[in-house]
Design an enzyme around this catalytic site. Structure first.
Site, mmCIF file in Angstrom:
data_model
loop_
_atom_site.group_PDB
_atom_site.id
_atom_site.type_symbol
_atom_site.label_atom_id
_atom_site.label_comp_id
_atom_site.label_asym_id
_atom_site.label_seq_id
_atom_site.Cartn_x
_atom_site.Cartn_y
_atom_site.Cartn_z
ATOM 1 N N LYS A 83 0.842 -1.203 0.000
ATOM 2 C CA LYS A 83 0.000 0.000 0.000
ATOM 3 C C LYS A 83 0.877 1.253 0.000
ATOM 4 C CE LYS A 83 -2.173 2.805 3.173
ATOM 5 N NZ LYS A 83 -2.226 3.971 2.307
ATOM 6 N N GLU A 113 10.137 1.742 10.227
ATOM 7 C CA GLU A 113 11.027 2.885 9.964
ATOM 8 C C GLU A 113 10.202 4.133 10.222
ATOM 9 O OE1 GLU A 113 14.125 2.498 9.359
ATOM 10 O OE2 GLU A 113 14.062 0.336 9.041
ATOM 11 N N CYS A 154 12.843 11.935 6.004
ATOM 12 C CA CYS A 154 13.003 11.527 7.411
ATOM 13 C C CYS A 154 14.418 11.782 7.899
ATOM 14 C CB CYS A 154 12.644 10.057 7.555
ATOM 15 S SG CYS A 154 13.535 9.021 6.383
ATOM 16 N N GLU A 162 8.651 16.171 15.555
ATOM 17 C CA GLU A 162 8.967 16.149 14.130
ATOM 18 C C GLU A 162 8.014 17.082 13.370
ATOM 19 O OE1 GLU A 162 8.009 12.607 11.834
ATOM 20 O OE2 GLU A 162 9.977 12.758 10.876
HETATM 21 P P1 NDP Z 1 1.907 7.984 8.201
HETATM 22 O O1 NDP Z 1 2.362 7.218 9.387
HETATM 23 O O2 NDP Z 1 0.740 8.859 8.331
HETATM 24 O O3 NDP Z 1 1.578 7.005 7.000
HETATM 25 C C1 NDP Z 1 2.491 6.066 6.457
HETATM 26 C C2 NDP Z 1 1.699 5.002 5.732
HETATM 27 O O4 NDP Z 1 0.937 4.254 6.680
HETATM 28 C C3 NDP Z 1 0.681 5.553 4.735
HETATM 29 O O5 NDP Z 1 0.591 4.678 3.627
HETATM 30 C C4 NDP Z 1 -0.577 5.575 5.563
HETATM 31 O O6 NDP Z 1 -1.731 5.616 4.796
HETATM 32 C C5 NDP Z 1 -0.437 4.272 6.330
HETATM 33 N N1 NDP Z 1 -1.251 4.180 7.538
HETATM 34 C C6 NDP Z 1 -1.855 5.173 8.245
HETATM 35 N N2 NDP Z 1 -2.551 4.643 9.282
HETATM 36 C C7 NDP Z 1 -2.357 3.311 9.242
HETATM 37 C C8 NDP Z 1 -2.792 2.210 10.054
HETATM 38 N N3 NDP Z 1 -3.594 2.374 11.127
HETATM 39 N N4 NDP Z 1 -2.397 0.978 9.734
HETATM 40 C C9 NDP Z 1 -1.577 0.776 8.690
HETATM 41 N N5 NDP Z 1 -1.156 1.750 7.857
HETATM 42 C C10 NDP Z 1 -1.518 3.015 8.139
HETATM 43 O O7 NDP Z 1 3.189 8.767 7.685
HETATM 44 P P2 NDP Z 1 3.237 9.831 6.514
HETATM 45 O O8 NDP Z 1 2.734 9.229 5.256
HETATM 46 O O9 NDP Z 1 2.659 11.094 7.043
HETATM 47 O O10 NDP Z 1 4.820 9.968 6.319
HETATM 48 C C11 NDP Z 1 5.617 10.825 7.022
HETATM 49 C C12 NDP Z 1 6.298 10.092 8.164
HETATM 50 O O11 NDP Z 1 7.108 9.044 7.655
HETATM 51 C C13 NDP Z 1 7.230 10.994 8.920
HETATM 52 O O12 NDP Z 1 7.065 10.785 10.301
HETATM 53 C C14 NDP Z 1 8.602 10.512 8.497
HETATM 54 O O13 NDP Z 1 9.630 10.743 9.425
HETATM 55 C C15 NDP Z 1 8.367 9.062 8.296
HETATM 56 N N6 NDP Z 1 9.400 8.500 7.445
HETATM 57 C C16 NDP Z 1 10.332 7.671 8.006
HETATM 58 C C17 NDP Z 1 11.369 7.171 7.238
HETATM 59 C C18 NDP Z 1 12.372 6.224 7.822
HETATM 60 O O14 NDP Z 1 13.042 5.558 7.045
HETATM 61 N N7 NDP Z 1 12.524 6.126 9.119
HETATM 62 C C19 NDP Z 1 11.498 7.518 5.822
HETATM 63 C C20 NDP Z 1 10.454 8.389 5.340
HETATM 64 C C21 NDP Z 1 9.441 8.854 6.136
HETATM 65 P P3 NDP Z 1 -2.412 7.045 4.507
HETATM 66 O O15 NDP Z 1 -1.440 7.811 3.702
HETATM 67 O O16 NDP Z 1 -3.615 6.688 3.781
HETATM 68 O O17 NDP Z 1 -2.671 7.653 5.858
#
Ligand code: NDP
Length: 478
Positions: free
Chosen positions: A171, A246, A280, A381
């Site tokens: 997803k 991550e 990130c 963040e």
């Molecule tokens: P989110 O946690 O909101 O979403 C990440 C993914 O998880 C999306 O596809 C989201 O769907 C999905 N999701 C949301 N709720 C659920 C759930 N209950 N169960 C399963 N999946 C779910 O993060 P963002 O998309 O806002 O991304 C930004 C974040 O990602 C920042 O905190 C950043 O630091 C982190 N990040 C970390 C990295 C690393 O390597 N450590 C690298 C890049 C980013 P939907 O979009 O539909 O909500």
């Protein structure tokens, strides 16, 4: 563009027939739709992945290598199209999207070779027995990725999962699903085996949650926010599901007085603002030795003012649009909070309406000073083009400030004193430390965060080990 699900080798609407609006961040307009799927679609994807599981697991490594390479070649051949879709969907400058598409292809190519080279251990017990470890695919695995580096991070998960012999239900973020859709079309074009990769689009709490809850999906590789990660861990733990998380970061970028300051500044402008600060690994806390504080401050402010914010299609644009309206509002609310907490805005601090993109979601690169390490600006963040400056008096204080958050993803150190660099690297509570560089990546190295920045590591053999189940076989020799 209508982003559909890719299940069992075919594009299909969500079972419910529902769609979500897809916005173009640079204009704020709806420019397409995304399938608004739910658990019924996840179930279909699971069934396809489960049916394909045994064939793919037993496909020769060389065949897997060929398929993953074919995906890499197809992305390379269509790079401009992929890059344009990514830039339009995410808001990032087109030149940056082009670079990311190179990396997405590299991810497939890198793990294609991993499929050929992955091996396991054997442990001999003198004349008594020999143990060997089988590393078998986990089965059907789930990959969930965020919106900041869409295809780059999507492929970073899918490629090792497939290379290790798993079938995948994936997803992408519903904010940025366009390139995953193009990848699905590419799979169809090259005849990628049906059911091996399945992509379900829609909202995290519906689709992502259904994947995490699904008992047949044996492992979840997730990149996203820390609070989502917590929720996923709580859901998956009672099922003893394998998890790789991550998560977020609040990364320090530390400049010592003995650093090559011009070199540090040249990189620091990217560390702070590349991809609108939506990486990130970006350094959102700039820690500067007090003796060079004013000099570095003045230079970074001067450089930030030169960054052109605007239309992602223009070659001279350095900062594109923020990915979504809610995120745009969140970043602006943090700038307001900085003021309330007593911070001074040295440059930026406002939304912008660049020519031709007047209704898009743009924010000036923003630099804040005067806030202590416990302020929310320095502990939470923000994930936008906003950095905070903090002076330090010596190495001990730099270390203490750097470690003063719940996050532990990446730290950067600028110093010409190698003894100090090694000493700090050993004591920084972060999964990744860069010395006199930033974002320099060798795909073989372990990638991931400490503390609230995650659990587990991606990259190289770490990813191949995550996506396989080790089984020890012990044979008596007498
Ligand atoms: P989110 O946690 O909101 O979403 C990440 C993914 O998880 C999306 O596809 C989201 O769907 C999905 N999701 C949301 N709720 C659920 C759930 N209950 N169960 C399963 N999946 C779910 O993060 P963002 O998309 O806002 O991304 C930004 C974040 O990602 C920042 O905190 C950043 O630091 C982190 N990040 C970390 C990295 C690393 O390597 N450590 C690298 C890049 C980013 P939907 O979009 O539909 O909500």
């Amino acid at each position: 563009m209508v982003v559909l699900n890719y299940i069992n080798g075919k594009m299909q609407e969500a079972v419910s027939g529902l769609q979500l609006d897809n916005f173009e961040p640079a204009t704020g307009n709806v420019y397409g739709h995304v399938a608004d799927s739910d658990s019924a679609d996840v179930q279909l994807a699971f069934e396809a992945a489960n049916a394909a599981k045994s064939n793919w697991a037993n496909t020769a490594a060389e065949e897997k290598f060929k398929w993953l390479n074919a995906l890499a070649d197809a992305i390379d051949a269509d790079r401009e199209n992929f890059a344009k879709a990514e830039s339009r969907d995410q808001g990032k400058p087109l030149w940056l999207a082009r670079n990311e598409m190179i990396r997405a292809a590299q991810n497939f190519r890198f793990f294609a070779t991993a499929a050929m080279q992955f091996a396991s251990e054997s442990h001999a017990m003198e004349n008594k027995a020999i143990n060997y470890t089988l590393r078998q695919p986990v089965g059907v695995v789930g990959c969930i990725s965020p919106w900041n580096l869409p295809l780059y991070l999507f492929s970073w998960k899918i490629a090792p999962a497939l290379a290790a012999g798993n079938t995948v239900v994936a997803k992408p973020s519903e904010f940025t699903a366009a390139t995953a859709h193009l990848l699905a079309e590419t799979c169809i074009k090259i005849g990628f085996p049906a059911g091996v990769l399945n992509i379900v689009n829609g909202l995290g709490p519906k689709v992502g949650q259904a994947m995490v809850e699904h008992r047949g999906i044996k492992a979840i590789s997730f990149t996203g926010g820390t609070s989502t990660g917590k929720h996923i861990a709580a859901t998956a733990a009672p099922m003893f599901k394998k998890l790789s998380l991550e998560l977020g970061g609040k990364n320090p970028n530390i400049i010592f007085d003995d650093a090559d300051i011009e070199k540090a500044l040249k990189t620091t402008i990217n560390t702070s603002f590349l991809n609108q600060g939506e990486i990130c690994l970006c350094g959102s806390r700039l820690l500067i030795h007090e003796s060079i504080y004013d000099k570095v401050k003045n230079r970074i402010v001067e450089e930030a003012k030169k960054l052109k914010v605007g239309n992602p299609n223009n070659d001279d644009t350095r900062i594109g649009a923020i990915v979504s309206k809610p995120h745009f509002e969140k970043v602006l609310s943090y700038i307001e909070l900085a003021k309330e907490e007593g911070g001074q805005i040295l440059t930026g601090g406002a939304a912008l309406n660049p020519e031709g993109c007047e209704s898009g979601w743009f924010i000036e690169p923003t630099i804040i000073e005067g806030l202590g390490p416990k302020c929310r600006i320095n502990t939470e963040e923000i994930f936008g083009p906003v950095i905070s400056l903090l002076p330090f008096k010596d190495e001990e204080e730099a270390l203490q400030l750097a470690n003063a958050t719940e996050y532990g993803l990446a730290a950067t150190i600028w110093t010409e004193n190698l003894t100090r660099a090694h000493r700090l690297a050993a004591n920084l509570e972060f999964g990744i430390v860069w010395i006199n560089c930033w974002l320099l990546r060798d795909l073989r190295t372990p990638f991931g965060g400490a503390k609230s920045s995650g659990v587990g590591r991606e990259g190289g053999w770490e990813a191949m080990r995550f996506f396989t189940e080790p089984k020890n076989v012990c044979i008596a020799l007498s």
